[in-house]
Write an enzyme that holds these catalytic residues in place. Structure first.
Site, PDB file in Angstrom:
ATOM      1  N   SER A  30      31.219  29.968  39.478  1.00 57.99           N
ATOM      2  CA  SER A  30      30.722  28.824  38.726  1.00 57.99           C
ATOM      3  C   SER A  30      29.757  29.251  37.623  1.00 57.99           C
ATOM      4  O   SER A  30      29.732  28.649  36.544  1.00 57.99           O
ATOM      5  CB  SER A  30      30.047  27.825  39.665  1.00 57.99           C
ATOM      6  OG  SER A  30      28.925  28.397  40.312  1.00 57.99           O
ATOM      7  N   SER A  31      28.987  30.308  37.864  1.00 59.44           N
ATOM      8  CA  SER A  31      28.047  30.776  36.835  1.00 59.44           C
ATOM      9  C   SER A  31      28.783  31.321  35.622  1.00 59.44           C
ATOM     10  O   SER A  31      28.297  31.218  34.488  1.00 59.44           O
ATOM     11  CB  SER A  31      27.122  31.857  37.414  1.00 59.44           C
ATOM     12  OG  SER A  31      26.290  31.323  38.420  1.00 59.44           O
ATOM     13  N   ASP A  74      49.870  37.381  46.195  1.00 60.10           N
ATOM     14  CA  ASP A  74      50.899  37.294  47.218  1.00 60.10           C
ATOM     15  C   ASP A  74      50.528  38.189  48.384  1.00 60.10           C
ATOM     16  O   ASP A  74      49.825  39.199  48.215  1.00 60.10           O
ATOM     17  CB  ASP A  74      52.256  37.735  46.660  1.00 60.10           C
ATOM     18  CG  ASP A  74      52.831  36.762  45.650  1.00 60.10           C
ATOM     19  OD1 ASP A  74      53.264  35.679  46.086  1.00 60.10           O
ATOM     20  OD2 ASP A  74      52.838  37.071  44.456  1.00 60.10           O
ATOM     21  N   THR A  86      44.368  41.949  37.225  1.00 62.39           N
ATOM     22  CA  THR A  86      44.255  41.746  35.781  1.00 62.39           C
ATOM     23  C   THR A  86      43.722  40.341  35.529  1.00 62.39           C
ATOM     24  O   THR A  86      44.202  39.370  36.119  1.00 62.39           O
ATOM     25  CB  THR A  86      45.620  41.930  35.093  1.00 62.39           C
ATOM     26  OG1 THR A  86      45.967  43.327  35.116  1.00 62.39           O
ATOM     27  CG2 THR A  86      45.567  41.481  33.632  1.00 62.39           C
ATOM     28  N   LEU A  87      42.735  40.254  34.652  1.00 59.97           N
ATOM     29  CA  LEU A  87      42.105  38.980  34.326  1.00 59.97           C
ATOM     30  C   LEU A  87      42.595  38.505  32.962  1.00 59.97           C
ATOM     31  O   LEU A  87      42.681  39.301  32.024  1.00 59.97           O
ATOM     32  CB  LEU A  87      40.578  39.138  34.296  1.00 59.97           C
ATOM     33  CG  LEU A  87      39.947  39.824  35.509  1.00 59.97           C
ATOM     34  CD1 LEU A  87      38.451  40.027  35.279  1.00 59.97           C
ATOM     35  CD2 LEU A  87      40.198  39.019  36.773  1.00 59.97           C
ATOM     36  N   GLU A  88      42.921  37.239  32.859  1.00 62.10           N
ATOM     37  CA  GLU A  88      43.340  36.634  31.585  1.00 62.10           C
ATOM     38  C   GLU A  88      42.133  35.853  31.057  1.00 62.10           C
ATOM     39  O   GLU A  88      41.895  34.718  31.437  1.00 62.10           O
ATOM     40  CB  GLU A  88      44.537  35.715  31.823  1.00 62.10           C
ATOM     41  CG  GLU A  88      45.711  36.416  32.496  1.00 62.10           C
ATOM     42  CD  GLU A  88      46.352  35.554  33.567  1.00 62.10           C
ATOM     43  OE1 GLU A  88      45.836  34.460  33.844  1.00 62.10           O
ATOM     44  OE2 GLU A  88      47.374  35.978  34.117  1.00 62.10           O
ATOM     45  N   GLN A 141      35.690  35.345  42.555  1.00 62.79           N
ATOM     46  CA  GLN A 141      35.610  35.431  44.003  1.00 62.79           C
ATOM     47  C   GLN A 141      37.011  35.331  44.585  1.00 62.79           C
ATOM     48  O   GLN A 141      37.832  34.537  44.117  1.00 62.79           O
ATOM     49  CB  GLN A 141      34.706  34.330  44.558  1.00 62.79           C
ATOM     50  CG  GLN A 141      35.036  32.935  44.091  1.00 62.79           C
ATOM     51  CD  GLN A 141      33.957  31.945  44.430  1.00 62.79           C
ATOM     52  OE1 GLN A 141      33.021  32.232  45.171  1.00 62.79           O
ATOM     53  NE2 GLN A 141      34.083  30.733  43.889  1.00 62.79           N
TER      54      GLN A 141
END
Length: 210
Positions: A127-128, A144, A152-154, A171
């Site tokens: 949330s921060s 999965d 990997t972050l978008e 998290q």
């Protein structure tokens, strides 16, 4: 309880459960069964969940905090083509941080390498982080059973914001599944993101036939 997470994902979980039931009883997410901290610890002890590096202080009430690695990437072309292999350029976040700009699709990665062999992992932004206007995934929040890799972050932002290597960004929340897993992700011939790498990985949509 993280009410921000609850509001954003209640409908998504409903759709997942609905679609799973439509496919039959083979696999269903038991959305009432989010693993508590004690169960996450037991799963780690049994080898059903792997988190490397692991830090006990990052274990929350029912989640585990993951952190932004130094690796970022952007696509080379401004116009992307879903049928083509869109290549990316990697770079590293310097010690003084890096300013993310709106209207740019950044790919990042977690410091943590994870494995999940019995539960479905969900990655959600903290949330921060959300209050800074940072989104860490566009659509791919669900992993999965059998996913064994870095995440990997978008990443996209609402306004310019400076980020740093090692900052907590998300998290992991684990859901139990009901039914037999016939083919875990790491055993699927069609899986496109099995190659272990700490670097962000570009879209492999081009490997699909359409």
């Amino acid at each position: 309880m993280n009410w921000t997470w609850s509001r954003r994902n209640a409908f998504s979980l409903f759709l997942i459960a609905k679609n799973s039931l439509a496919r039959g009883p083979a696999v269903r997410i038991r959305e009432e069964m989010i693993l508590a901290d004690s169960e996450i610890l037991r799963s780690i002890e049994k080898g059903e969940i792997v988190i490397e590096p692991y830090d006990r202080s990052c274990l929350g009430t029912n989640s585990y905090d993951v952190h932004l690695s130094k690796h970022l990437a952007t696509y080379r072309n401004r116009v992307l083509d879903a049928r083509e292999h869109n290549e990316i350029d990697h770079f590293e976040i310097p010690e003084e941080g890096f300013v993310l700009e709106p209207q740019i699709n950044y790919l990042g990665s977690t410091i943590e390498y994870t494995e999940s062999h019995a539960a479905v992992p969900f990655l959600e932004g903290k949330s921060s982080v959300g209050r800074l206007g940072i989104d860490i995934h566009a659509t791919a929040g669900k992993g999965d059973v059998g996913f064994c890799n870095y995440w990997t972050l978008e990443i996209s932002v609402k306004q310019p914001v400076r980020v740093y290597e090692g900052m907590p960004v998300g998290q992991l929340i684990y859901f139990l599944v009901e039914g037999e897993i016939l083919t875990p992700y790491n055993a699927k011939d069609s899986a496109k993101y099995n190659d272990k790498t700490p670097l962000p990985v570009e879209s492999m949509m081009w490997r699909n036939k359409f």
